[in-house]
Design an enzyme around this catalytic site. Structure first.
Site, PDB file in Angstrom:
ATOM      1  NE  ARG A  56      -5.694  -7.100  -4.631  1.00 17.47           N
ATOM      2  CZ  ARG A  56      -5.453  -6.030  -4.067  1.00 17.47           C
ATOM      3  NH1 ARG A  56      -4.755  -5.360  -4.297  1.00 17.47           N
ATOM      4  NH2 ARG A  56      -5.835  -6.467  -2.677  1.00 17.47           N
ATOM      5  CE1 TYR A 115      23.199  16.349 -12.658  1.00 15.42           C
ATOM      6  CE2 TYR A 115      21.833  15.393 -10.818  1.00 15.42           C
ATOM      7  CZ  TYR A 115      22.896  15.614 -11.440  1.00 15.42           C
ATOM      8  OH  TYR A 115      23.944  14.920 -10.998  1.00 15.42           O
ATOM      9  CE  LYS A 137      -1.420  -4.291   2.497  1.00 13.39           C
ATOM     10  NZ  LYS A 137      -2.857  -4.632   1.952  1.00 13.39           N
TER      11      LYS A 137
HETATM   12  C1  LIG Z   1      -3.719  -3.858   2.499  1.00 10.59           C
HETATM   13  C2  LIG Z   1      -5.145  -4.516   2.771  1.00 10.59           C
HETATM   14  C3  LIG Z   1      -5.850  -3.884   3.856  1.00 10.59           C
HETATM   15  C4  LIG Z   1      -5.687  -2.411   4.114  1.00 10.59           C
HETATM   16  O1  LIG Z   1      -6.221  -1.398   3.303  1.00 10.59           O
HETATM   17  P1  LIG Z   1      -5.913   0.163   3.506  1.00 10.59           P
HETATM   18  O2  LIG Z   1      -6.373   0.718   2.434  1.00 10.59           O
HETATM   19  O3  LIG Z   1      -4.572   0.160   3.725  1.00 10.59           O
HETATM   20  O4  LIG Z   1      -6.842   0.422   4.730  1.00 10.59           O
HETATM   21  C5  LIG Z   1      -7.106  -4.540   3.918  1.00 10.59           C
HETATM   22  N1  LIG Z   1      -7.652  -5.710   3.306  1.00 10.59           N
HETATM   23  C6  LIG Z   1      -6.755  -6.473   2.777  1.00 10.59           C
HETATM   24  C7  LIG Z   1      -7.042  -7.482   2.180  1.00 10.59           C
HETATM   25  C8  LIG Z   1      -5.456  -5.738   2.210  1.00 10.59           C
HETATM   26  O5  LIG Z   1      -4.495  -6.618   1.571  1.00 10.59           O
END
Ligand SMILES: *Cc1c(COP(=O)(O)O)cnc(C)c1O
Length: 365
Positions: free
Chosen positions: A130, A256, A35
């Site tokens: 969630r 800065y 993702k």
């Molecule tokens: C992004 C995600 C993961 C992976 O989580 P990590 O902490 O990056 O290992 C696993 N399950 C779901 C549903 C996610 O959205």
């Protein structure tokens, strides 16, 4: 010559991190989580390194199309399911598995016309609040899905909120088990933190693990543990060069806001990297950096296109010297992205996803 900044994705490190996740969770199948454009690495750039995964999980239908375009015929899972009814047509066409986390998605399935029933992952909200069905409503959702001709196999999943921290996963594991223990179907619970910390528990690793961040070379529970503790390697390097050198006298300031004042003579290097490259502006004096593979620190506040580093540990450094912002440096040196994220008050996930479009990417073995 283009500006001397680049990002490199390391295929062999991806391969080894994936293998490390497998060793932590014997017999579990592994979703390669791609993702957010593979946590900012680029789906096409990580594909070779993650080929040994049992499937790819992502959020976006366009990303699923990109994975199919790479020739992947195996499983692809949509982690948030569909957003509207017509998304299901593409799911049928691309043969995607998808999460079902709410009644609206069951309604959409019920009116979807397909010759080929879908494989779905029914998601429980076991405490993260969630996505997912509350435990008390989970079995009713399962029964509804089970009755639909559009649905083939139903797998069960949940997601942990605290696998990397003090609260842990026991309360969510209990909630999930209480409701699902007598239901058929495969199960998926563990993210990277749960896989690494609790992968020896068969109920946690279950049938499919979903490791993202660990595969991308960050320790999910940093700073409690670092990547060397978990046997992980950086998969993304952000590198640049020194484009200017200044000799400071005591009392001179840098950048800065003059946030840094030299208390003695100090030689500093100006590096072609700034927040417009995705390097966090919150990184200021003390943030670790490598110059010619030698560990050093930032001084002062970074700006849009440049940041400044203390050259005391590398007196031979000059214009053109290699600077590693995170990842693999020269001479086998490593700067874990977790150390930089911590200096910025954030996590490696955010840094990986934020590398800017203007930074050219390479891949290496
Ligand atoms: C992004 C995600 C993961 C992976 O989580 P990590 O902490 O990056 O290992 C696993 N399950 C779901 C549903 C996610 O959205």
């Amino acid at each position: 010559m283009p500006r001397p900044i680049s990002a490199t994705v390391h295929a062999e490190a991806l391969r080894q991190n994936l293998a490390r996740m497998r060793r932590a969770t014997p017999d579990a199948r592994v979703w390669g989580i791609v993702k957010a454009n593979a946590y900012g690495h680029g789906i096409e750039r990580v594909f070779e390194g993650l080929r040994a995964a049992d499937g790819f999980a992502l959020l976006d239908l366009q990303e699923a199309e990109r994975v199919r375009a790479l020739g992947w015929r195996g499983a692809i899972l949509l982690l948030e399911g569909v957003f509207e009814t017509r998304d299901l047509e593409l799911c049928s066409r691309l043969n995607l598995w998808h999460v079902v986390h709410c009644d609206d998605q069951i309604d959409m399935l019920a009116i979807h016309k397909t010759h080929q029933p879908h494989r779905v992952f029914l998601k429980m909200n076991s405490g993260m609040n969630r996505l997912g069905f509350a435990p008390a409503r989970f079995r009713a959702a399962w029964t509804r899905l089970q009755a639909l001709p559009q649905v083939d196999e139903i797998s069960l999943m949940t997601h942990f909120s605290d696998a990397d921290g003090e609260r842990g996963i026991a309360h969510q594991l209990r909630a999930f088990h209480e409701v699902t223990h007598d239901l058929p179907g495969e199960r998926s619970l563990a993210n990277s933190a749960a896989a690494l910390r609790h992968g020896d528990d068969a109920a946690v690793r279950a049938d499919w693990i979903r490791p993202g961040i660990g595969v991308y070379g960050s320790a999910p529970d940093y700073p409690e543990h670092d990547i060397s503790h978990w046997g992980l390697q950086p998969t993304l390097t952000l590198a640049s060069r020194i484009i200017g050198v200044q000799q400071l006298a005591p009392g001179d300031t840098v950048g800065y806001g003059s946030s840094f004042t030299a208390d003695g003579p100090l030689r500093i290097g100006v590096v072609a990297c700034g927040y417009a490259d995705g390097y966090p502006r919150h990184c200021t004096t003390g943030t670790p950096v490598l110059v010619d593979g030698v560990h050093g620190r930032l001084v002062g506040r970074g700006s849009m296109d440049m940041l400044t580093v203390d050259l005391t540990p590398v007196p031979e450094a000059q214009i053109g010297s290699a600077v590693t912002l995170w990842g693999h440096g020269p001479k086998g040196a490593v700067l874990p992205i977790d150390e930089v994220a911590r200096a910025a008050g954030t996590v490696a996930y955010e840094l990986m996803c934020a590398v800017a479009a203007r930074v050219p990417f390479n891949t290496s073995e």
